[in-house]
Design a protein around this motif. Structure first.
Motif, PDB file in Angstrom:
ATOM      1  N   ARG A   1     -57.211   6.512  -8.320  1.00 47.81           N
ATOM      2  CA  ARG A   1     -56.390   5.930  -7.252  1.00 47.81           C
ATOM      3  C   ARG A   1     -55.232   6.855  -6.896  1.00 47.81           C
ATOM      4  NH1 ARG A   1     -57.481   0.898  -9.737  1.00 47.81           N
ATOM      5  NH2 ARG A   1     -55.664   1.100 -11.073  1.00 47.81           N
ATOM      6  N   GLU A   2     -54.575   7.396  -7.917  1.00 46.61           N
ATOM      7  CA  GLU A   2     -53.450   8.301  -7.676  1.00 46.61           C
ATOM      8  C   GLU A   2     -53.898   9.550  -6.930  1.00 46.61           C
ATOM      9  OE1 GLU A   2     -51.828   8.967 -11.565  1.00 46.61           O
ATOM     10  OE2 GLU A   2     -50.960   6.960 -11.679  1.00 46.61           O
ATOM     11  N   GLU A   3     -55.039  10.100  -7.316  1.00 52.62           N
ATOM     12  CA  GLU A   3     -55.555  11.290  -6.638  1.00 52.62           C
ATOM     13  C   GLU A   3     -55.894  10.985  -5.183  1.00 52.62           C
ATOM     14  OE1 GLU A   3     -58.773  12.923  -8.927  1.00 52.62           O
ATOM     15  OE2 GLU A   3     -57.477  13.288 -10.662  1.00 52.62           O
ATOM     16  N   ARG A   4     -56.532   9.834  -4.925  1.00 60.01           N
ATOM     17  CA  ARG A   4     -56.850   9.449  -3.549  1.00 60.01           C
ATOM     18  C   ARG A   4     -55.572   9.260  -2.741  1.00 60.01           C
ATOM     19  NH1 ARG A   4     -60.848   6.281  -5.857  1.00 60.01           N
ATOM     20  NH2 ARG A   4     -59.544   4.438  -5.723  1.00 60.01           N
ATOM     21  N   ASN A   5     -54.570   8.626  -3.347  1.00 59.45           N
ATOM     22  CA  ASN A   5     -53.302   8.425  -2.648  1.00 59.45           C
ATOM     23  C   ASN A   5     -52.650   9.758  -2.314  1.00 59.45           C
ATOM     24  OD1 ASN A   5     -53.571   5.645  -2.727  1.00 59.45           O
ATOM     25  ND2 ASN A   5     -52.247   5.387  -4.512  1.00 59.45           N
ATOM     26  N   ASP A   6     -52.686  10.702  -3.244  1.00 56.38           N
ATOM     27  CA  ASP A   6     -52.128  12.034  -2.990  1.00 56.38           C
ATOM     28  C   ASP A   6     -52.873  12.727  -1.849  1.00 56.38           C
ATOM     29  OD1 ASP A   6     -50.303  11.625  -5.023  1.00 56.38           O
ATOM     30  OD2 ASP A   6     -51.368  12.897  -6.488  1.00 56.38           O
ATOM     31  N   GLU A   7     -54.198  12.631  -1.859  1.00 51.97           N
ATOM     32  CA  GLU A   7     -55.002  13.242  -0.804  1.00 51.97           C
ATOM     33  C   GLU A   7     -54.722  12.582   0.541  1.00 51.97           C
ATOM     34  OE1 GLU A   7     -58.973  12.795  -2.281  1.00 51.97           O
ATOM     35  OE2 GLU A   7     -58.733  14.390  -3.773  1.00 51.97           O
ATOM     36  N   ASP A   8     -54.624  11.255   0.541  1.00 52.64           N
ATOM     37  CA  ASP A   8     -54.315  10.535   1.780  1.00 52.64           C
ATOM     38  C   ASP A   8     -52.939  10.926   2.307  1.00 52.64           C
ATOM     39  OD1 ASP A   8     -56.757   9.274   1.563  1.00 52.64           O
ATOM     40  OD2 ASP A   8     -55.921   7.334   0.913  1.00 52.64           O
ATOM     41  N   GLN A   9     -51.969  11.042   1.418  1.00 49.17           N
ATOM     42  CA  GLN A   9     -50.616  11.413   1.816  1.00 49.17           C
ATOM     43  C   GLN A   9     -50.601  12.821   2.398  1.00 49.17           C
ATOM     44  OE1 GLN A   9     -47.948   9.439   1.897  1.00 49.17           O
ATOM     45  NE2 GLN A   9     -46.727  11.083   2.779  1.00 49.17           N
TER      46      GLN A   9
ATOM     47  N   ALA B   1     -53.093  14.387   3.843  1.00 49.40           N
ATOM     48  CA  ALA B   1     -53.767  14.347   5.146  1.00 49.40           C
ATOM     49  C   ALA B   1     -52.852  13.734   6.201  1.00 49.40           C
ATOM     50  CB  ALA B   1     -55.069  13.550   5.030  1.00 49.40           C
ATOM     51  N   TYR B   2     -52.135  12.691   5.855  1.00 52.51           N
ATOM     52  CA  TYR B   2     -51.209  12.046   6.776  1.00 52.51           C
ATOM     53  C   TYR B   2     -50.103  13.015   7.195  1.00 52.51           C
ATOM     54  CZ  TYR B   2     -47.692   8.818   8.571  1.00 52.51           C
ATOM     55  OH  TYR B   2     -46.761   8.193   9.348  1.00 52.51           O
ATOM     56  N   GLU B   3     -49.555  13.745   6.223  1.00 51.16           N
ATOM     57  CA  GLU B   3     -48.505  14.705   6.508  1.00 51.16           C
ATOM     58  C   GLU B   3     -49.021  15.833   7.401  1.00 51.16           C
ATOM     59  OE1 GLU B   3     -46.895  15.881   2.727  1.00 51.16           O
ATOM     60  OE2 GLU B   3     -45.948  13.931   2.426  1.00 51.16           O
ATOM     61  N   LYS B   4     -50.256  16.247   7.155  1.00 53.27           N
ATOM     62  CA  LYS B   4     -50.852  17.307   7.971  1.00 53.27           C
ATOM     63  C   LYS B   4     -51.018  16.826   9.419  1.00 53.27           C
ATOM     64  CE  LYS B   4     -54.704  20.538   8.006  1.00 53.27           C
ATOM     65  NZ  LYS B   4     -55.925  20.960   7.334  1.00 53.27           N
ATOM     66  N   LEU B   5     -51.428  15.583   9.608  1.00 52.46           N
ATOM     67  CA  LEU B   5     -51.582  15.025  10.949  1.00 52.46           C
ATOM     68  C   LEU B   5     -50.246  14.928  11.676  1.00 52.46           C
ATOM     69  CD1 LEU B   5     -54.148  12.135  10.398  1.00 52.46           C
ATOM     70  CD2 LEU B   5     -54.504  14.259  11.667  1.00 52.46           C
ATOM     71  N   ASN B   6     -49.178  14.715  10.932  1.00 52.20           N
ATOM     72  CA  ASN B   6     -47.846  14.566  11.518  1.00 52.20           C
ATOM     73  C   ASN B   6     -47.065  15.868  11.530  1.00 52.20           C
ATOM     74  OD1 ASN B   6     -47.876  11.800  12.224  1.00 52.20           O
ATOM     75  ND2 ASN B   6     -47.682  11.280  10.061  1.00 52.20           N
ATOM     76  N   GLY B   7     -47.738  16.963  11.429  1.00 50.46           N
ATOM     77  CA  GLY B   7     -47.084  18.251  11.511  1.00 50.46           C
ATOM     78  C   GLY B   7     -46.352  18.662  10.271  1.00 50.46           C
ATOM     79  N   GLY B   8     -46.712  18.104   9.138  1.00 54.35           N
ATOM     80  CA  GLY B   8     -46.118  18.510   7.870  1.00 54.35           C
ATOM     81  C   GLY B   8     -44.758  17.928   7.601  1.00 54.35           C
ATOM     82  N   SER B   9     -44.338  16.938   8.384  1.00 49.88           N
ATOM     83  CA  SER B   9     -43.000  16.372   8.160  1.00 49.88           C
ATOM     84  C   SER B   9     -43.003  15.238   7.183  1.00 49.88           C
ATOM     85  CB  SER B   9     -42.403  15.884   9.459  1.00 49.88           C
ATOM     86  OG  SER B   9     -43.269  14.965  10.113  1.00 49.88           O
TER      87      SER B   9
END
Length: 58
Positions: A40-48, A50-58
């Motif tokens: 779960r922690e690894e998936r959450n890290d990966e999701d986070q 990916a989310y940051e990458k979509l938002n321009g790394g912010s």
């Protein structure tokens, strides 16, 4: 005698079975819980990430 566990997991498991058979099922449950939590922690890290990458790394 030494307090070092065997490098062979099967040897360690057999020794534990001889030492305390009631603990073995509890260890299985604890290990499964630990593995699920880590996944779960690894998936959450990966999701986070990916989310940051979509938002321009912010």
């Amino acid at each position: 005698m030494t307090n070092k566990l065997s490098e062979d997991p099967e040897v360690t498991a057999r020794a534990l079975w001889l030492y305390d058979r009631e603990m073995c099922p509890q260890l299985i449950v604890a290990l499964q819980d630990y593995i699920r939590q880590r996944e779960r922690e690894e998936r959450n890290d990966e999701d986070q990430a990916a989310y940051e990458k979509l938002n321009g790394g912010s």
